[in-house]
Scaffold this active site. Structure first.
Site, PDB file in Angstrom:
ATOM      1  N   LYS A 114       0.820  -1.209   0.000  1.00  0.00           N
ATOM      2  CA  LYS A 114       0.000   0.000   0.000  1.00  0.00           C
ATOM      3  C   LYS A 114       0.862   1.271   0.000  1.00  0.00           C
ATOM      4  CE  LYS A 114      -4.012  -2.224   0.623  1.00  0.00           C
ATOM      5  NZ  LYS A 114      -3.658  -3.649   0.693  1.00  0.00           N
TER       6      LYS A 114
HETATM    7  C1  LIG Z   1      -4.392  -4.784   0.315  1.00  0.00           C
HETATM    8  C2  LIG Z   1      -3.624  -6.055   0.250  1.00  0.00           C
HETATM    9  C3  LIG Z   1      -3.921  -7.050  -0.692  1.00  0.00           C
HETATM   10  C4  LIG Z   1      -5.087  -6.928  -1.643  1.00  0.00           C
HETATM   11  O1  LIG Z   1      -4.900  -5.930  -2.602  1.00  0.00           O
HETATM   12  P1  LIG Z   1      -6.159  -5.371  -3.428  1.00  0.00           P
HETATM   13  O2  LIG Z   1      -5.613  -4.246  -4.217  1.00  0.00           O
HETATM   14  O3  LIG Z   1      -7.162  -4.939  -2.398  1.00  0.00           O
HETATM   15  O4  LIG Z   1      -6.659  -6.497  -4.256  1.00  0.00           O
HETATM   16  C5  LIG Z   1      -3.121  -8.172  -0.735  1.00  0.00           C
HETATM   17  N1  LIG Z   1      -2.088  -8.331   0.127  1.00  0.00           N
HETATM   18  C6  LIG Z   1      -1.779  -7.410   1.056  1.00  0.00           C
HETATM   19  C7  LIG Z   1      -0.654  -7.660   1.983  1.00  0.00           C
HETATM   20  C8  LIG Z   1      -2.528  -6.240   1.141  1.00  0.00           C
HETATM   21  O5  LIG Z   1      -2.209  -5.329   2.068  1.00  0.00           O
END
Ligand SMILES: *Cc1c(COP(=O)(O)O)cnc(C)c1O
Length: 498
Positions: A114
């Site tokens: 993120k």
């Molecule tokens: C947010 C997240 C995901 C999922 O990603 P999306 O964009 O919501 O599909 C997968 N793995 C981790 C560690 C995340 O923080």
């Protein structure tokens, strides 16, 4: 270039408006009016650039109402300096001679992918606000399944002209994730647990966003909402960059030749990360298949196989909590594209989802979907078996979400024999989920706290706990409030002093 809403194609806004607003007033999501293209020659030029320069080139194509200087400042602010380990935001790690590569997206300040978007978003949003709603204070509302919350708090802390409120499911995040959020510093931040799951948090936030009365009340206080969730175009755009960058790195490392196709595997929750990969392909990146990996909450696997999206099912709390989601918001953007930008049809699907918890897509859309996407899923036991196997075979320690992707990829190769070079999005540092990861390696579970476990995991695997997580147990908890899923609005008003 204009942006339009998935539920009303005639509604046109600039990129700055799309980013400042977060979500369209009709409840739809903003998408580019047309997808800019990159040729193989463009990709060849990108190969010779740094990550920041690659980012600038791609951002420039989408943010046509930003100046070059603004874009440079955004990219350098987000990815420059010491923000990312070794100044490398998205390095590739080759795993033996398997033919797959880990795209490690967790070298930022909060140890999850993120950060790739949420280090950039505050810059994009600050400029967007200046262009569209100058003078108003922006209130960022976030619903998080664990990682977005912390990454958004870290990105927006003490950013002038913004305040941020984060809601997370009380029992739906790891102890480490919770501590990361509840100890957050900064004068403009607020964090609250919700008695419910992530879908409840997301629904609550969306309702606050689209409630006209609340919006008016905010206006009266010179405040305006925006979103740091992946419904905001400013969250998705930064994610397109690293797929293109990964392709360049594969070319530079002579793992592929310019023009070759690659596969992309993404552990998926809200469908943001994999959708960014899809946009990269639409731009011209040579991609063969998108492999969409889910945990026991395998609604996307079923959808890709059948064309039926049905949320009337059991919700599981798993050891890959960021993927414990039944309503994948960004799927709306893909459906819009696959339907040939049929806004009326998308509105119908989304009201069916809201009213009956279910929709079925047209057969030609299912066909398009299946041509490009493969869906697969994996339960907690297989997740842990995969962590162990990967470590024993290749001395590579991965987190629970990434392990789901590896397992689904292995299944795909077994089923198809496809030996196309493949990039797996590695979405979190394993030390964000030390209990599940250590249990996988040691083959037994203990009662120890996550810091004791992390220490043991570090000795056992000769890997280091990342710095941002190391000192968390000594930090003071600032936010221990809990609310009902029906009182989220009050929490927001109380914090804002309304
Ligand atoms: C947010 C997240 C995901 C999922 O990603 P999306 O964009 O919501 O599909 C997968 N793995 C981790 C560690 C995340 O923080």
């Amino acid at each position: 270039m204009d942006y339009k809403s998935t539920r009303d194609s005639s509604l046109r806004v600039t990129s700055a408006q799309a980013i400042a607003q977060g979500i369209s007033k009709d409840g739809g999501l903003f998408v580019p009016g047309e997808i800019p293209s990159i040729t193989l020659n463009d990709i060849k030029a990108l190969c010779d650039m740094s990550y920041i320069e690659r980012a600038e080139c791609i951002l420039l194509k989408y943010l046509t109402d930003f100046t070059l200087d603004e874009i440079k400042e955004c990219a350098n602010g987000a990815y420059g300096g010491e923000k990312f380990e070794n100044g490398m935001p998205a390095p590739l790690s080759k795993i033996g001679d398997t033919g797959f590569y880990m795209l490690e997206l967790w070298h930022g300040p909060t140890c999850a992918f993120k950060d790739m978007a949420l280090q950039l978003l505050p810059y994009l949003l600050t400029y967007s606000a200046k262009k569209t709603i100058a003078g108003k204070e922006i209130v960022i509302l976030v619903a998080t399944s664990g990682d977005t919350g912390k990454a958004a708090l870290e990105g927006f802390k003490d950013v002038k002209g913004t305040r941020i409120v984060v809601f997370y499911p009380q029992d739906g995040v790891s102890a480490m994730q919770k501590l990361q959020m509840t100890t957050q510093e900064g004068g403009n931040v607020f964090v609250c647990a919700v008695k419910g799951n992530f879908d409840d948090c997301q629904r609550g936030v969306k309702e606050i966003f689209t409630n006209l009365e609340i919006t008016k009340e905010l206006e009266a206080h010179n405040l305006v909402f925006s979103s740091a969730n992946s419904i905001n175009w400013g969250r998705l755009l930064p994610q397109i960059i690293y797929y293109i960058s990964a392709y360049c790195d594969l070319v530079n490392d002579k793992e592929i030749t310019l023009g070759d196709e690659m596969n992309i595997v993404v552990p998926t929750g809200n469908f943001g990360n994999i959708l960014a990969a899809y946009y990269a392909k639409k731009m011209g990146l040579p991609v063969k298949k998108f492999i969409c990996a889910s945990n026991a909450n395998n609604i996307l696997t079923d959808f890709i196989n059948t064309g039926v999206y049905d949320t009337n099912r059991k919700f599981y709390t798993t050891m890959s909590p960021s993927m414990d989601i039944l309503i994948s918001s960004n799927l709306e953007r893909l459906l819009y594209d696959l339907s040939g930008c049929d806004d009326r049809y998308i509105s119908e699907c989304m009201s069916a989802l809201k009213n009956e918890g279910k929709y079925t897509v047209r057969s030609e859309m299912l066909q398009l979907l299946k041509e490009q996407f493969v869906g697969g899923c994996c339960d907690d036991a297989m997740t842990q078996a995969t962590i162990k196997e990967l470590f024993e075979k290749y001395s590579y320690l991965c987190d629970t979400h990434t392990a789901v992707a590896v397992k689904v990829y292995n299944d795909y190769v077994k089923a198809t024999g496809d030996n196309t070079k493949t990039v797996i999005a590695s979405t979190a540092n394993p030390y964000k989920f030390p209990k599940s990861v250590a249990e996988a390696i040691e083959g037994k579970s203990g009662e120890d706290n996550e810091f004791v476990i992390s220490h043991r995991l570090s000795q056992l695997t000769k890997t280091a706990m990342p710095k941002p997580l190391g000192g968390l147990d000594e930090k003071a908890v600032r936010f221990n409030g809990v609310c009902d899923k029906t009182t989220m609005q009050k929490v927001v008003y109380d914090y804002l002093g309304i």
